[in-house]
Design a protein around this motif. Structure first.
Motif, PDB file in Angstrom:
ATOM      1  N   UNK A  15       0.869  -1.178   0.000  1.00 42.39           N
ATOM      2  CA  UNK A  15       0.000   0.000   0.000  1.00 42.39           C
ATOM      3  C   UNK A  15       0.907   1.228   0.000  1.00 42.39           C
ATOM      4  N   UNK A  16       0.787   2.065  -1.040  1.00 40.69           N
ATOM      5  CA  UNK A  16       1.698   3.218  -1.161  1.00 40.69           C
ATOM      6  C   UNK A  16       0.929   4.518  -0.940  1.00 40.69           C
ATOM      7  N   UNK A  17       1.428   5.324  -0.005  1.00 39.43           N
ATOM      8  CA  UNK A  17       0.761   6.591   0.308  1.00 39.43           C
ATOM      9  C   UNK A  17       1.766   7.745   0.162  1.00 39.43           C
ATOM     10  N   UNK A  18       1.710   8.446  -1.002  1.00 39.62           N
ATOM     11  CA  UNK A  18       2.662   9.549  -1.207  1.00 39.62           C
ATOM     12  C   UNK A  18       2.163  10.868  -0.637  1.00 39.62           C
ATOM     13  N   UNK A  19       3.080  11.768  -0.387  1.00 41.50           N
ATOM     14  CA  UNK A  19       2.708  13.153  -0.099  1.00 41.50           C
ATOM     15  C   UNK A  19       2.051  13.698  -1.372  1.00 41.50           C
ATOM     16  N   UNK A 122      -3.191  -6.008   3.132  1.00 48.36           N
ATOM     17  CA  UNK A 122      -1.916  -5.324   2.916  1.00 48.36           C
ATOM     18  C   UNK A 122      -0.805  -6.078   3.655  1.00 48.36           C
ATOM     19  N   UNK A 123       0.338  -6.258   2.957  1.00 50.18           N
ATOM     20  CA  UNK A 123       1.451  -6.944   3.631  1.00 50.18           C
ATOM     21  C   UNK A 123       2.631  -6.009   3.875  1.00 50.18           C
ATOM     22  N   UNK A 124       2.561  -4.793   3.353  1.00 48.27           N
ATOM     23  CA  UNK A 124       3.625  -3.806   3.595  1.00 48.27           C
ATOM     24  C   UNK A 124       3.083  -2.428   3.261  1.00 48.27           C
ATOM     25  N   UNK A 125       3.446  -1.433   4.079  1.00 46.74           N
ATOM     26  CA  UNK A 125       3.046  -0.042   3.784  1.00 46.74           C
ATOM     27  C   UNK A 125       4.296   0.757   3.416  1.00 46.74           C
ATOM     28  N   UNK A 126       4.199   1.489   2.314  1.00 45.92           N
ATOM     29  CA  UNK A 126       5.267   2.433   1.957  1.00 45.92           C
ATOM     30  C   UNK A 126       4.638   3.825   1.991  1.00 45.92           C
ATOM     31  N   UNK A 127       5.146   4.673   2.874  1.00 44.65           N
ATOM     32  CA  UNK A 127       4.550   6.010   3.022  1.00 44.65           C
ATOM     33  C   UNK A 127       5.630   7.071   2.971  1.00 44.65           C
ATOM     34  N   UNK A 128       5.229   8.287   2.620  1.00 43.80           N
ATOM     35  CA  UNK A 128       6.177   9.392   2.682  1.00 43.80           C
ATOM     36  C   UNK A 128       6.672   9.545   4.120  1.00 43.80           C
ATOM     37  N   UNK A 132       3.976  10.722   9.732  1.00 39.66           N
ATOM     38  CA  UNK A 132       4.329  10.038  10.978  1.00 39.66           C
ATOM     39  C   UNK A 132       3.201   9.108  11.444  1.00 39.66           C
ATOM     40  N   UNK A 133       1.947   9.435  11.044  1.00 39.04           N
ATOM     41  CA  UNK A 133       0.808   8.602  11.471  1.00 39.04           C
ATOM     42  C   UNK A 133       0.886   7.187  10.886  1.00 39.04           C
ATOM     43  N   UNK A 134       1.653   7.020   9.803  1.00 37.88           N
ATOM     44  CA  UNK A 134       1.715   5.703   9.144  1.00 37.88           C
ATOM     45  C   UNK A 134       2.317   4.655  10.073  1.00 37.88           C
ATOM     46  N   UNK A 135       3.175   5.094  10.984  1.00 37.90           N
ATOM     47  CA  UNK A 135       3.810   4.120  11.870  1.00 37.90           C
ATOM     48  C   UNK A 135       2.793   3.414  12.758  1.00 37.90           C
ATOM     49  N   UNK A 136       1.897   4.201  13.346  1.00 41.47           N
ATOM     50  CA  UNK A 136       0.870   3.622  14.221  1.00 41.47           C
ATOM     51  C   UNK A 136      -0.051   2.677  13.454  1.00 41.47           C
ATOM     52  N   UNK A 137      -0.381   3.051  12.219  1.00 45.54           N
ATOM     53  CA  UNK A 137      -1.292   2.233  11.417  1.00 45.54           C
ATOM     54  C   UNK A 137      -0.629   0.902  11.066  1.00 45.54           C
ATOM     55  N   UNK A 138       0.640   0.968  10.638  1.00 48.37           N
ATOM     56  CA  UNK A 138       1.356  -0.273  10.282  1.00 48.37           C
ATOM     57  C   UNK A 138       1.460  -1.183  11.508  1.00 48.37           C
ATOM     58  N   UNK A 139       1.746  -0.569  12.658  1.00 49.15           N
ATOM     59  CA  UNK A 139       1.885  -1.364  13.891  1.00 49.15           C
ATOM     60  C   UNK A 139       0.544  -2.021  14.251  1.00 49.15           C
ATOM     61  N   UNK A 140      -0.536  -1.285  14.037  1.00 44.99           N
ATOM     62  CA  UNK A 140      -1.863  -1.795  14.387  1.00 44.99           C
ATOM     63  C   UNK A 140      -2.212  -3.075  13.616  1.00 44.99           C
ATOM     64  N   UNK A 141      -1.808  -3.137  12.340  1.00 49.78           N
ATOM     65  CA  UNK A 141      -2.137  -4.353  11.569  1.00 49.78           C
ATOM     66  C   UNK A 141      -0.943  -5.296  11.481  1.00 49.78           C
ATOM     67  N   UNK A 142       0.145  -4.916  12.133  1.00 47.53           N
ATOM     68  CA  UNK A 142       1.298  -5.822  12.208  1.00 47.53           C
ATOM     69  C   UNK A 142       2.001  -6.051  10.884  1.00 47.53           C
ATOM     70  N   UNK A 143       2.091  -4.986  10.058  1.00 41.70           N
ATOM     71  CA  UNK A 143       2.859  -5.152   8.820  1.00 41.70           C
ATOM     72  C   UNK A 143       4.032  -4.172   8.828  1.00 41.70           C
ATOM     73  N   UNK A 144       5.092  -4.506   8.096  1.00 42.67           N
ATOM     74  CA  UNK A 144       6.247  -3.597   8.062  1.00 42.67           C
ATOM     75  C   UNK A 144       5.920  -2.278   7.377  1.00 42.67           C
ATOM     76  N   UNK A 145       6.585  -1.230   7.861  1.00 43.94           N
ATOM     77  CA  UNK A 145       6.457   0.104   7.268  1.00 43.94           C
ATOM     78  C   UNK A 145       7.808   0.489   6.672  1.00 43.94           C
ATOM     79  N   UNK A 146       7.793   0.885   5.404  1.00 43.46           N
ATOM     80  CA  UNK A 146       8.995   1.449   4.791  1.00 43.46           C
ATOM     81  C   UNK A 146       8.702   2.914   4.514  1.00 43.46           C
ATOM     82  N   UNK A 147       9.585   3.790   4.980  1.00 39.22           N
ATOM     83  CA  UNK A 147       9.408   5.205   4.652  1.00 39.22           C
ATOM     84  C   UNK A 147      10.158   5.509   3.365  1.00 39.22           C
TER      85      UNK A 147
END
Ligand code: UDP
Length: 487
Positions: A15-19, A122-128, A132-147
């Motif tokens: 799941x990719x979330x750009x600025x 979703x198995x991985x989140x890539x966010x801008x 900073x909110x992306x960290x909490x969301x990734x943690x909530x569903x237990x998937x890795x976050x790549x910035x």
């Protein structure tokens, strides 16, 4: 097979979330295209504003039909439609995304169509990196976050050093001497002066809203499982090595504008993902100009300038004697151009030797043999595109990482001149004459050498090629971990 693994689809799902700005969206889309061609399902989250503009300005259907694993989702950015979303609006945009868009994003990946109980979780989140909110969301569903911070790593590194600068008393500046050297930016010793730090470092007090946003980002960046950058080792090796001290898992996969062509041998570099309509007539104009005779002038998608600076720039361009192709983006002059008295000599010269468009196909322009140099605001995408094209630069930075980028262009990579903190016709004339004339050979030689390194980095065996392979492998192994419930 447990319940959860039964639900994990065959493909990993990123799941990719750009600025929601032109530069970051361009970069993240390139990444999305790359991943989607390697058996990875990609959902790209656009704001409605950006998505509508993409639909209006590009051959969207044709462009994206080759990426079967790439889908789009949209959400509101929360700003009124008439907001210009220019550089001076970024703090508002960020606040609005956090209030309006972030909860919808969270809902989508925690409970909605992409949640753990869905067909294709979703198995991985890539966010801008600024999200900073992306960290909490990734943690909530237990998937890795790549910035993925789409600004320059040298710029981002200066952001990351801010707490150190504050602790050491280097920030806020103690006096008005902007030429004082900066000490507490490891790896940048002897390079940065105060004036080369990101523009928000000139704030008089630490309660400045932009500083606060960046300090929050600094706390979150090291929490990601990895950092993706649009750069290459040969350009920013020392900075990437500093960066690995805060997050050991670094993927330097740039220049993103050329890696897809190199990898899949499809001609996509020139296909546009612009949110402005490109005026292709400038290419025909360039076709009839002598080799290396034209200065390409663009201040990117966000910068706004005063009428005084606009006129000063125009005088400088004309006085330099060079031909020029100038992007005058709609809304980029504060107060507009109505009522501006155009000096006759400027209008006459421009008619004979200049060409003005409201948006250009920049990569094609930079690659054109008639273009000799780039007068740029030093946005990171523009800087990298110029490096790929082997074109020297005259830098007129406006904000954020651009101050650092322009310093690196002049001082570290020695690809051009840095005109920061002034806009004076005499200086503009002199710098263009140097870059296009008296020092042309030295700049062209270095630019040519770096362009070769950039291309080599994305070819098989190159540093960015290998990092992209590793990123793809890691994303695939994240799916396996998710399936076995290890996250
Ligand atoms: N760009 C373009 N046509 C133009 C001006 C800019 O396609 O006339 C593109 C440029 O190629 C780059 C992006 O817009 O990819 C600008 O990004 P950058 O990071 O340089 O600056 P920003 O707009 O974010 O300040």
């Amino acid at each position: 097979m447990n319940n959860r693994s039964a639900k994990i689809s065959a493909l990993p799902h990123v799941f990719i979330f750009p600025l929601p700005l032109q530069g970051p969206v361009n970069c993240m889309l390139k990444l999305a295209q790359l991943l989607s061609q390697q058996d990875i399902r990609v959902t790209f989250l656009n704001t409605q504003h950006i998505h509508q503009r993409l639909l209006n300005c590009t051959d969207h259907t044709n462009h994206f039909k080759r990426y079967a694993n790439l889908r789009f989702e949209t959400l509101p950015d929360g700003l009124p439609e008439e907001n210009p979303r220019t550089g001076d609006q970024i703090v508002n945009l960020l606040a609005s995304v956090e209030i309006v868009a972030a909860p919808i994003f969270r809902q989508m990946v925690t409970a909605g169509d992409y949640g753990p109980e869905s067909e294709a979780p979703v198995t991985c989140i890539i966010a801008d990196g600024i999200f900073t909110f992306a960290h909490g969301v990734a943690a909530e569903i237990g998937v890795p976050l790549l910035y993925f911070d789409t600004i320059s790593p040298c710029g981002l590194w200066s952001y990351i050093c801010l707490p150190k600068l504050i602790e050491a008393g280097e920030l806020p500046f103690r006096d008005d001497n902007l030429d004082e050297m900066i000490i507490n930016t490891p790896g940048m010793e002897g390079i940065l002066r105060r004036r080369d730090l990101p523009s928000f470092c000139r704030a008089k007090d630490l309660d400045d809203p932009v500083l606060k946003v960046i300090l929050k980002e600094d706390e979150h960046i090291p929490l990601a499982q990895g950092l993706i950058f649009n750069t290459f080792q040969e350009l920013e090796g020392p900075i990437l090595s500093q960066m690995s001290n805060i997050c050991p898992n670094i993927y330097a996969i740039g220049p993103l504008t050329v890696i897809e062509n190199a990898r899949f041998e499809v001609e996509t570099t020139m296909s546009s993902t612009s949110i402005w309509k490109e005026d292709m007539s400038c290419i025909s104009w360039l076709d009839v100009q002598p080799a290396r005779s034209v200065v390409y002038v663009s201040i990117g998608s966000l910068v706004i300038v005063t009428k005084e600076d606009f006129l000063e720039l125009w005088h400088g361009l004309v006085n330099s004697g060079s031909r020029f192709l100038w992007v005058q983006r709609q809304g980029s002059v504060i107060g507009g151009l109505k009522g501006l008295e155009t000096p006759v000599e400027l209008a006459q010269w421009t008619k004979e030797r200049g060409y003005i468009v409201s948006w250009a196909p920049q990569q094609q322009v930079l690659a054109h043999p008639a273009v000799g140099a780039f007068f740029t605001h030093s946005g990171w995408n523009s800087t990298l595109e110029s490096i790929v094209a082997g074109k020297p630069m005259i830098c007129w930075p406006y904000g954020v990482d651009q101050q650092v980028n322009s310093r690196y262009v002049e001082q570290v990579w020695k690809l051009g001149l840095d005109m920061k903190d002034m806009c004076d016709r005499v200086v503009i004339e002199r710098m263009i004459k140097e870059v296009m004339g008296s020092r042309k050979d030295e700049f062209l030689e270095r630019a040519g050498r770096l362009a070769k390194l950039a291309k080599a980095s994305v070819e098989e065996g190159g540093s960015s090629f290998r990092d992209l392979d590793r990123l793809v492998d890691d994303i695939k192994s994240m799916r396996i971990q998710a399936a076995s419930g290890q996250n």
